[in-house]
Design a protein around this motif. Sequence first.
Motif, PDB file in Angstrom:
ATOM      1  N   ILE A   1       0.900 -71.712  -4.873  1.00  0.00           N
ATOM      2  CA  ILE A   1       2.293 -71.306  -4.977  1.00  0.00           C
ATOM      3  C   ILE A   1       2.932 -71.222  -3.602  1.00  0.00           C
ATOM      4  CG2 ILE A   1       3.844 -69.437  -5.683  1.00  0.00           C
ATOM      5  CD1 ILE A   1       1.853 -68.729  -7.867  1.00  0.00           C
ATOM      6  N   VAL A   2       4.134 -71.788  -3.485  1.00  0.00           N
ATOM      7  CA  VAL A   2       4.925 -71.710  -2.260  1.00  0.00           C
ATOM      8  C   VAL A   2       6.166 -70.871  -2.543  1.00  0.00           C
ATOM      9  CG1 VAL A   2       6.181 -72.980  -0.473  1.00  0.00           C
ATOM     10  CG2 VAL A   2       4.152 -74.001  -1.546  1.00  0.00           C
ATOM     11  N   ILE A   3       6.375 -69.839  -1.755  1.00  0.00           N
ATOM     12  CA  ILE A   3       7.556 -68.994  -1.881  1.00  0.00           C
ATOM     13  C   ILE A   3       8.550 -69.434  -0.815  1.00  0.00           C
ATOM     14  CG2 ILE A   3       8.446 -66.635  -1.726  1.00  0.00           C
ATOM     15  CD1 ILE A   3       5.704 -65.688  -2.701  1.00  0.00           C
ATOM     16  N   HIS A   4       9.690 -69.970  -1.236  1.00  0.00           N
ATOM     17  CA  HIS A   4      10.635 -70.556  -0.293  1.00  0.00           C
ATOM     18  C   HIS A   4      11.401 -69.505   0.500  1.00  0.00           C
ATOM     19  CE1 HIS A   4       9.696 -74.453  -1.849  1.00  0.00           C
ATOM     20  NE2 HIS A   4      10.082 -74.131  -3.075  1.00  0.00           N
ATOM     21  N   SER A   5      11.766 -68.408  -0.162  1.00  0.00           N
ATOM     22  CA  SER A   5      12.506 -67.348   0.522  1.00  0.00           C
ATOM     23  C   SER A   5      12.146 -66.003  -0.103  1.00  0.00           C
ATOM     24  CB  SER A   5      14.016 -67.572   0.424  1.00  0.00           C
ATOM     25  OG  SER A   5      14.722 -66.453   0.945  1.00  0.00           O
ATOM     26  N   PRO A   6      11.335 -65.207   0.583  1.00  0.00           N
ATOM     27  CA  PRO A   6      10.985 -63.888   0.050  1.00  0.00           C
ATOM     28  C   PRO A   6      12.211 -63.010  -0.213  1.00  0.00           C
ATOM     29  CG  PRO A   6       9.523 -64.475   1.854  1.00  0.00           C
ATOM     30  CD  PRO A   6      10.605 -65.515   1.828  1.00  0.00           C
ATOM     31  N   VAL A   7      13.251 -63.161   0.612  1.00  0.00           N
ATOM     32  CA  VAL A   7      14.456 -62.349   0.435  1.00  0.00           C
ATOM     33  C   VAL A   7      15.145 -62.684  -0.879  1.00  0.00           C
ATOM     34  CG1 VAL A   7      16.740 -61.814   1.354  1.00  0.00           C
ATOM     35  CG2 VAL A   7      14.798 -62.066   2.915  1.00  0.00           C
TER      36      VAL A   7
ATOM     37  N   LEU B   1      10.528 -71.588 -10.817  1.00  0.00           N
ATOM     38  CA  LEU B   1      10.460 -72.978 -10.361  1.00  0.00           C
ATOM     39  C   LEU B   1      11.805 -73.675 -10.550  1.00  0.00           C
ATOM     40  CD1 LEU B   1       6.949 -73.934 -11.802  1.00  0.00           C
ATOM     41  CD2 LEU B   1       7.593 -74.071  -9.383  1.00  0.00           C
ATOM     42  N   LYS B   2      12.414 -73.460 -11.708  1.00  0.00           N
ATOM     43  CA  LYS B   2      13.698 -74.082 -12.019  1.00  0.00           C
ATOM     44  C   LYS B   2      14.782 -73.604 -11.062  1.00  0.00           C
ATOM     45  CE  LYS B   2      16.796 -75.001 -15.916  1.00  0.00           C
ATOM     46  NZ  LYS B   2      17.047 -74.739 -17.367  1.00  0.00           N
ATOM     47  N   ALA B   3      14.712 -72.328 -10.665  1.00  0.00           N
ATOM     48  CA  ALA B   3      15.675 -71.765  -9.720  1.00  0.00           C
ATOM     49  C   ALA B   3      15.345 -72.140  -8.276  1.00  0.00           C
ATOM     50  CB  ALA B   3      15.715 -70.249  -9.864  1.00  0.00           C
ATOM     51  N   LYS B   4      14.251 -72.855  -8.073  1.00  0.00           N
ATOM     52  CA  LYS B   4      13.809 -73.309  -6.748  1.00  0.00           C
ATOM     53  C   LYS B   4      13.512 -72.139  -5.802  1.00  0.00           C
ATOM     54  CE  LYS B   4      16.142 -77.778  -7.058  1.00  0.00           C
ATOM     55  NZ  LYS B   4      17.068 -78.737  -6.433  1.00  0.00           N
ATOM     56  N   LEU B   5      13.081 -71.037  -6.394  1.00  0.00           N
ATOM     57  CA  LEU B   5      12.637 -69.908  -5.580  1.00  0.00           C
ATOM     58  C   LEU B   5      11.183 -70.075  -5.168  1.00  0.00           C
ATOM     59  CD1 LEU B   5      14.312 -67.001  -7.583  1.00  0.00           C
ATOM     60  CD2 LEU B   5      15.000 -67.877  -5.339  1.00  0.00           C
ATOM     61  N   ILE B   6      10.426 -70.790  -5.995  1.00  0.00           N
ATOM     62  CA  ILE B   6       9.044 -71.126  -5.675  1.00  0.00           C
ATOM     63  C   ILE B   6       8.808 -72.591  -6.014  1.00  0.00           C
ATOM     64  CG2 ILE B   6       8.247 -68.773  -6.171  1.00  0.00           C
ATOM     65  CD1 ILE B   6       7.011 -69.888  -8.775  1.00  0.00           C
ATOM     66  N   SER B   7       7.690 -73.113  -5.548  1.00  0.00           N
ATOM     67  CA  SER B   7       7.254 -74.459  -5.923  1.00  0.00           C
ATOM     68  C   SER B   7       5.736 -74.482  -5.874  1.00  0.00           C
ATOM     69  CB  SER B   7       7.852 -75.517  -4.982  1.00  0.00           C
ATOM     70  OG  SER B   7       7.408 -75.318  -3.652  1.00  0.00           O
ATOM     71  N   MET B   8       5.157 -75.590  -6.288  1.00  0.00           N
ATOM     72  CA  MET B   8       3.705 -75.739  -6.270  1.00  0.00           C
ATOM     73  C   MET B   8       3.316 -76.825  -5.272  1.00  0.00           C
ATOM     74  SD  MET B   8       2.819 -73.437  -8.401  1.00  0.00           S
ATOM     75  CE  MET B   8       1.057 -73.828  -8.443  1.00  0.00           C
ATOM     76  N   GLN B   9       2.292 -76.550  -4.495  1.00  0.00           N
ATOM     77  CA  GLN B   9       1.779 -77.512  -3.521  1.00  0.00           C
ATOM     78  C   GLN B   9       0.252 -77.507  -3.591  1.00  0.00           C
ATOM     79  OE1 GLN B   9       3.536 -77.385   0.437  1.00  0.00           O
ATOM     80  NE2 GLN B   9       1.581 -77.932   1.375  1.00  0.00           N
ATOM     81  N   LYS B  10      -0.294 -78.567  -4.146  1.00  0.00           N
ATOM     82  CA  LYS B  10      -1.746 -78.678  -4.319  1.00  0.00           C
ATOM     83  C   LYS B  10      -2.302 -77.454  -5.050  1.00  0.00           C
ATOM     84  CE  LYS B  10      -2.478 -81.617  -0.257  1.00  0.00           C
ATOM     85  NZ  LYS B  10      -3.185 -81.765   1.042  1.00  0.00           N
TER      86      LYS B  10
ATOM     87  N   ASN C   1       6.574 -75.443   6.421  1.00  0.00           N
ATOM     88  CA  ASN C   1       7.949 -75.934   6.528  1.00  0.00           C
ATOM     89  C   ASN C   1       8.786 -75.561   5.315  1.00  0.00           C
ATOM     90  OD1 ASN C   1       7.373 -77.113   8.996  1.00  0.00           O
ATOM     91  ND2 ASN C   1       6.747 -79.057   8.078  1.00  0.00           N
ATOM     92  N   ASN C   2       8.142 -75.470   4.141  1.00  0.00           N
ATOM     93  CA  ASN C   2       8.860 -75.180   2.895  1.00  0.00           C
ATOM     94  C   ASN C   2       8.949 -73.696   2.578  1.00  0.00           C
ATOM     95  OD1 ASN C   2       9.219 -77.928   2.415  1.00  0.00           O
ATOM     96  ND2 ASN C   2       7.232 -78.092   1.383  1.00  0.00           N
ATOM     97  N   GLY C   3       8.213 -72.867   3.316  1.00  0.00           N
ATOM     98  CA  GLY C   3       8.193 -71.433   3.023  1.00  0.00           C
ATOM     99  C   GLY C   3       6.803 -70.871   3.261  1.00  0.00           C
ATOM    100  N   ILE C   4       6.441 -69.870   2.490  1.00  0.00           N
ATOM    101  CA  ILE C   4       5.126 -69.238   2.621  1.00  0.00           C
ATOM    102  C   ILE C   4       4.238 -69.731   1.482  1.00  0.00           C
ATOM    103  CG2 ILE C   4       3.854 -67.065   2.669  1.00  0.00           C
ATOM    104  CD1 ILE C   4       6.417 -65.699   3.631  1.00  0.00           C
TER     105      ILE C   4
ATOM    106  N   LEU D   1       3.814 -61.554  -6.309  1.00  0.00           N
ATOM    107  CA  LEU D   1       3.915 -62.771  -5.495  1.00  0.00           C
ATOM    108  C   LEU D   1       4.308 -62.439  -4.055  1.00  0.00           C
ATOM    109  CD1 LEU D   1       5.693 -65.232  -7.976  1.00  0.00           C
ATOM    110  CD2 LEU D   1       3.273 -65.177  -7.341  1.00  0.00           C
ATOM    111  N   LEU D   2       5.215 -61.492  -3.895  1.00  0.00           N
ATOM    112  CA  LEU D   2       5.627 -61.086  -2.548  1.00  0.00           C
ATOM    113  C   LEU D   2       4.474 -60.421  -1.792  1.00  0.00           C
ATOM    114  CD1 LEU D   2       9.186 -59.687  -3.366  1.00  0.00           C
ATOM    115  CD2 LEU D   2       8.649 -61.797  -2.123  1.00  0.00           C
TER     116      LEU D   2
END
Length: 237
Positions: free
Chosen positions: A222-228, A210-219, A177-180, A165-166
């Motif tokens: 996959i959205v990665i909120h914080s690569p770090v 998803l539960k840890a809010k490290l990623i999410s789904m947009q259309k 706005n939400n990440g990458i 994913l990274l």
Amino acid sequence: MTKNYLNHRKSISTFSVSNSKNFFSYNPWLLFFNSNKIDYQLFLLNPNDVILFNNSSRLYIILLGSFIITKVFKSKHRITLNLLTSGDTFGQLELENNNFYYEAKAIGKTEVACINYDTIIQACINYPSFNMFFFNHLISRSEKTYYFIEIISHKSITSRLVSLLLLLAEQNGTQSNNGIILKFSVTHKMLAQIVGSSRVSVTRILSKLLKAKLISMQKKKIVIHSPVLLSQRILNK
């Protein structure tokens, strides 16, 4: 899932300086081909389209998009060898064999230039600057291959998936706005194929992320909120 297999018996337009002057004019490969009146072909692929490697020694240059490179044995056993993206090349070897063959499967809409490998060799001989460009390209490709080997060498499936994913975020992500956000949608089955796991395991790991809010789904992307923060999942495994 239906695959569209591409081969060179189909009628495909040949693009040269006369009819591709404004098409991908920023691409260094095509700039060189056009300026030296070297003909090439252009493939426009849809998601899941497949190019089968054959023994005609053609070089495929990925202009946009990504491919999964797979070795397919006569027994139907499959091994994922690499994940290639824009700027990468494949298909320049004599790859046809009675026991196996290779295929490149498009992830999302993909555009590829194709040229005979003999033409590339001749260009390296005739144009020293292109020879150096091609040499540097081969070095860069080797480094990317090593990076991919590092990904699939992780013992933990979670570490493999997170590393993948990274990598996708780095090579095929757009800052939002939400990440990458990845530029294309990718199925759980496809991710499982790349990391050498099952779809069920990949779905379970993604659910945890998803539960840890490290990623999410947009259309369906996959959205990665914080690569770090996401990379810490590798360190903790």
